[in-house]
Design a protein around this motif. Structure first.
Motif, PDB file in Angstrom:
ATOM      1  N   ARG A   2       0.923  -1.265  -0.081  1.00 24.88           N
ATOM      2  CA  ARG A   2      -0.084  -0.007  -0.087  1.00 24.88           C
ATOM      3  C   ARG A   2       0.960   1.169   0.127  1.00 24.88           C
ATOM      4  NH1 ARG A   2      -2.559  -0.603   4.249  1.00 24.88           N
ATOM      5  NH2 ARG A   2      -4.233  -1.707   3.562  1.00 24.88           N
ATOM      6  N   ALA A   3       1.957   1.142   0.863  1.00 27.18           N
ATOM      7  CA  ALA A   3       2.859   2.328   0.851  1.00 27.18           C
ATOM      8  C   ALA A   3       3.665   2.527  -0.210  1.00 27.18           C
ATOM      9  CB  ALA A   3       3.829   2.183   1.928  1.00 27.18           C
ATOM     10  N   ILE A   4       3.932   1.538  -1.156  1.00 26.37           N
ATOM     11  CA  ILE A   4       4.465   1.620  -2.516  1.00 26.37           C
ATOM     12  C   ILE A   4       3.687   2.453  -3.448  1.00 26.37           C
ATOM     13  CG2 ILE A   4       5.470   0.360  -4.415  1.00 26.37           C
ATOM     14  CD1 ILE A   4       6.596  -1.463  -2.409  1.00 26.37           C
ATOM     15  N   ASN A   5       2.120   1.792  -3.254  1.00 25.03           N
ATOM     16  CA  ASN A   5       1.018   2.444  -4.273  1.00 25.03           C
ATOM     17  C   ASN A   5       0.819   3.766  -4.105  1.00 25.03           C
ATOM     18  OD1 ASN A   5       1.022   0.110  -5.873  1.00 25.03           O
ATOM     19  ND2 ASN A   5      -1.044  -0.675  -5.111  1.00 25.03           N
ATOM     20  N   LEU A   6       0.813   3.982  -2.748  1.00 28.43           N
ATOM     21  CA  LEU A   6       0.513   5.267  -2.442  1.00 28.43           C
ATOM     22  C   LEU A   6       1.496   6.393  -3.196  1.00 28.43           C
ATOM     23  CD1 LEU A   6      -0.879   5.026   1.279  1.00 28.43           C
ATOM     24  CD2 LEU A   6      -2.284   5.775  -0.887  1.00 28.43           C
ATOM     25  N   GLU A   7       2.983   5.847  -2.785  1.00 32.04           N
ATOM     26  CA  GLU A   7       3.951   6.794  -3.453  1.00 32.04           C
ATOM     27  C   GLU A   7       3.668   6.771  -4.958  1.00 32.04           C
ATOM     28  OE1 GLU A   7       8.403   6.211  -4.037  1.00 32.04           O
ATOM     29  OE2 GLU A   7       7.826   5.637  -1.999  1.00 32.04           O
ATOM     30  N   LEU A   8       3.428   5.897  -5.793  1.00 32.90           N
ATOM     31  CA  LEU A   8       2.934   5.919  -7.008  1.00 32.90           C
ATOM     32  C   LEU A   8       1.993   6.910  -7.304  1.00 32.90           C
ATOM     33  CD1 LEU A   8       3.119   2.279  -8.464  1.00 32.90           C
ATOM     34  CD2 LEU A   8       4.857   4.370  -9.194  1.00 32.90           C
ATOM     35  N   VAL A   9       0.820   6.863  -6.553  1.00 31.42           N
ATOM     36  CA  VAL A   9      -0.300   7.640  -6.949  1.00 31.42           C
ATOM     37  C   VAL A   9       0.137   9.280  -6.537  1.00 31.42           C
ATOM     38  CG1 VAL A   9      -2.638   8.250  -5.980  1.00 31.42           C
ATOM     39  CG2 VAL A   9      -1.912   6.090  -6.068  1.00 31.42           C
ATOM     40  N   ARG A  10       0.880   9.361  -5.609  1.00 32.37           N
ATOM     41  CA  ARG A  10       1.283  10.792  -5.378  1.00 32.37           C
ATOM     42  C   ARG A  10       2.366  11.412  -6.371  1.00 32.37           C
ATOM     43  NH1 ARG A  10       5.803  12.904  -4.115  1.00 32.37           N
ATOM     44  NH2 ARG A  10       6.714  10.745  -3.737  1.00 32.37           N
ATOM     45  N   TYR A  11       3.075  10.295  -6.999  1.00 33.04           N
ATOM     46  CA  TYR A  11       4.109  10.746  -7.939  1.00 33.04           C
ATOM     47  C   TYR A  11       3.528  11.008  -9.158  1.00 33.04           C
ATOM     48  CZ  TYR A  11       8.938  10.588  -9.876  1.00 33.04           C
ATOM     49  OH  TYR A  11       9.877  10.819 -10.893  1.00 33.04           O
ATOM     50  N   PHE A  12       2.386  10.364  -9.845  1.00 28.79           N
ATOM     51  CA  PHE A  12       1.782  10.353 -10.968  1.00 28.79           C
ATOM     52  C   PHE A  12       0.522  11.500 -10.825  1.00 28.79           C
ATOM     53  CE2 PHE A  12       4.414   6.530 -11.839  1.00 28.79           C
ATOM     54  CZ  PHE A  12       4.817   7.014 -13.169  1.00 28.79           C
ATOM     55  N   THR A  13       0.246  11.663  -9.987  1.00 26.94           N
ATOM     56  CA  THR A  13      -1.037  12.526  -9.880  1.00 26.94           C
ATOM     57  C   THR A  13      -0.787  14.357  -9.495  1.00 26.94           C
ATOM     58  OG1 THR A  13      -1.692  11.905  -7.772  1.00 26.94           O
ATOM     59  CG2 THR A  13      -2.390  10.953  -9.537  1.00 26.94           C
ATOM     60  N   THR A  14       0.251  14.557  -8.545  1.00 27.55           N
ATOM     61  CA  THR A  14       0.578  15.565  -7.940  1.00 27.55           C
ATOM     62  C   THR A  14       1.108  16.660  -8.903  1.00 27.55           C
ATOM     63  OG1 THR A  14       1.224  14.708  -6.078  1.00 27.55           O
ATOM     64  CG2 THR A  14       1.945  16.888  -6.227  1.00 27.55           C
ATOM     65  N   PRO A  15       0.119  17.655  -9.330  1.00 32.87           N
ATOM     66  CA  PRO A  15       0.729  18.844 -10.282  1.00 32.87           C
ATOM     67  C   PRO A  15       2.059  19.198  -9.879  1.00 32.87           C
ATOM     68  CG  PRO A  15      -1.595  19.249  -9.623  1.00 32.87           C
ATOM     69  CD  PRO A  15      -1.146  18.102  -8.758  1.00 32.87           C
ATOM     70  N   GLY A  16       2.833  19.515 -10.911  1.00 32.75           N
ATOM     71  CA  GLY A  16       4.393  20.007 -10.965  1.00 32.75           C
ATOM     72  C   GLY A  16       5.126  18.917 -10.640  1.00 32.75           C
ATOM     73  N   GLU A  17       4.676  17.549 -10.379  1.00 32.89           N
ATOM     74  CA  GLU A  17       5.551  16.483  -9.985  1.00 32.89           C
ATOM     75  C   GLU A  17       5.142  15.355 -11.092  1.00 32.89           C
ATOM     76  OE1 GLU A  17       6.843  13.685  -6.292  1.00 32.89           O
ATOM     77  OE2 GLU A  17       5.637  15.342  -6.272  1.00 32.89           O
ATOM     78  N   ARG A  18       4.026  15.308 -11.583  1.00 32.88           N
ATOM     79  CA  ARG A  18       3.727  14.102 -12.444  1.00 32.88           C
ATOM     80  C   ARG A  18       4.004  14.386 -13.682  1.00 32.88           C
ATOM     81  NH1 ARG A  18      -2.751  16.492 -12.343  1.00 32.88           N
ATOM     82  NH2 ARG A  18      -2.388  18.345 -13.726  1.00 32.88           N
ATOM     83  N   GLU A  19       4.314  15.565 -14.292  1.00 33.92           N
ATOM     84  CA  GLU A  19       4.675  15.851 -15.716  1.00 33.92           C
ATOM     85  C   GLU A  19       5.781  15.057 -15.987  1.00 33.92           C
ATOM     86  OE1 GLU A  19       2.248  18.916 -14.381  1.00 33.92           O
ATOM     87  OE2 GLU A  19       4.128  17.981 -13.429  1.00 33.92           O
ATOM     88  N   LEU A  20       6.946  14.870 -15.082  1.00 35.34           N
ATOM     89  CA  LEU A  20       8.297  13.986 -15.707  1.00 35.34           C
ATOM     90  C   LEU A  20       7.797  12.525 -15.634  1.00 35.34           C
ATOM     91  CD1 LEU A  20      11.099  13.851 -16.362  1.00 35.34           C
ATOM     92  CD2 LEU A  20      11.390  14.077 -14.071  1.00 35.34           C
ATOM     93  N   PRO A  21       7.560  11.888 -14.815  1.00 38.38           N
ATOM     94  CA  PRO A  21       7.205  10.555 -14.921  1.00 38.38           C
ATOM     95  C   PRO A  21       6.350  10.188 -16.099  1.00 38.38           C
ATOM     96  CG  PRO A  21       5.869  11.342 -12.923  1.00 38.38           C
ATOM     97  CD  PRO A  21       6.884  12.385 -13.530  1.00 38.38           C
ATOM     98  N   THR A  22       5.285  10.758 -16.321  1.00 41.77           N
ATOM     99  CA  THR A  22       4.301  10.634 -17.369  1.00 41.77           C
ATOM    100  C   THR A  22       4.963  10.803 -18.678  1.00 41.77           C
ATOM    101  OG1 THR A  22       2.336  11.515 -15.972  1.00 41.77           O
ATOM    102  CG2 THR A  22       2.142  11.530 -18.542  1.00 41.77           C
ATOM    103  N   ALA A  23       5.660  11.931 -18.838  1.00 39.80           N
ATOM    104  CA  ALA A  23       6.551  12.157 -19.824  1.00 39.80           C
ATOM    105  C   ALA A  23       7.617  11.146 -20.252  1.00 39.80           C
ATOM    106  CB  ALA A  23       7.436  13.472 -20.045  1.00 39.80           C
ATOM    107  N   SER A  24       8.181  10.465 -19.074  1.00 42.40           N
ATOM    108  CA  SER A  24       9.181   9.398 -19.427  1.00 42.40           C
ATOM    109  C   SER A  24       8.509   8.136 -19.749  1.00 42.40           C
ATOM    110  CB  SER A  24       9.742   9.142 -17.540  1.00 42.40           C
ATOM    111  OG  SER A  24      10.477   9.996 -17.188  1.00 42.40           O
ATOM    112  N   ILE A  25       7.326   7.688 -19.326  1.00 38.83           N
ATOM    113  CA  ILE A  25       6.595   6.703 -19.933  1.00 38.83           C
ATOM    114  C   ILE A  25       6.209   6.806 -21.305  1.00 38.83           C
ATOM    115  CG2 ILE A  25       4.444   5.343 -19.744  1.00 38.83           C
ATOM    116  CD1 ILE A  25       6.076   4.898 -17.069  1.00 38.83           C
ATOM    117  N   SER A  26       5.852   8.136 -21.625  1.00 34.86           N
ATOM    118  CA  SER A  26       5.532   8.490 -23.269  1.00 34.86           C
ATOM    119  C   SER A  26       6.660   8.280 -23.935  1.00 34.86           C
ATOM    120  CB  SER A  26       4.889   9.574 -23.155  1.00 34.86           C
ATOM    121  OG  SER A  26       3.706   9.903 -22.511  1.00 34.86           O
TER     122      SER A  26
END
Length: 204
Positions: free
Chosen positions: A90-114
């Motif tokens: 759960r802690a791992i997943n919550l970290e993922l959720v924060r990383y991929f949904t927080t404005p100002g932070e989500r842009e880089l991981p999303t662009a990396s996947i793309s």
């Protein structure tokens, strides 16, 4: 053995400062513009590193992005230790959720996947990053084995993959968004499967 990405060796002194400046600028621009709009010239301007140096060391924007994505494996990160496998997942997943949904932070991981869908070298780098991240996550499962929480022989990585999978599915396939509750449900399902012996060698 993982294939070495050009420009990822870490020498010292001015060479290392140049490497960090170039790759950090690459990550900034990747998050701001996306892979398709990233150029060597833009990285040179942002980093202050001459473009001839960038071309000599990394050859192209694709090479810069691949090397920059691998920088994540250099960062310190340890899997959470909450006292239970479900809690750790759960802690791992919550970290993922924060990383991929927080404005100002989500842009880089999303662009990396793309970028990994557009560039074979970026895909290789991202795969190598997750090989490292899986290895660091494995203690969550080995601790659960030692506690008698899951059966001996449980694969040390597969429960983590299964817990995180629904997060990435919601983010990048169904595009329906993801919440902390979703993170908890996925973690509980993966932990229950592990306790049932789904990830042991006998179930291969």
């Amino acid at each position: 053995m993982a294939t070495e990405i050009s420009g990822t060796k870490r020498p010292g002194g001015r060479t290392e400062r140049t490497r960090l400046a170039a790759l950090e600028a690459t990550l900034e621009l990747l998050g701001e513009r996306g892979y398709a709009e990233l150029t060597v010239e833009a990285v040179a301007e942002r980093s202050g590193v001459h473009k001839t140096t960038l071309y000599r060391r990394w050859e192209s924007a694709e090479g810069l992005v691949a090397a920059a994505l691998l920088m994540g494996a250099e960062q310190e990160w340890a899997v959470p230790d909450t006292g239970s496998l479900e809690g750790d997942l759960r802690a791992i997943n919550l970290e993922l959720v924060r990383y991929f949904t927080t404005p100002g932070e989500r842009e880089l991981p999303t662009a990396s996947i793309s970028a990994a869908f557009l560039s074979p070298r970026a895909a290789d780098a991202l795969r190598e990053f997750y090989v490292d991240r899986h290895a660091r996550s494995a203690p969550a499962v080995t601790r659960a084995i030692e506690r008698g929480e899951v059966p001996p022989g449980t694969d040390p990585v597969e429960p983590v993959r299964v817990a995180c999978g629904p997060i990435f599915y919601r983010l990048f396939v169904s595009r329906e968004g993801v919440t902390p509750r979703d993170a908890g449900v996925a973690a509980a399902a993966a932990a229950a499967a592990a306790k049932a012996g789904v990830f042991t060698a006998t179930n291969d």
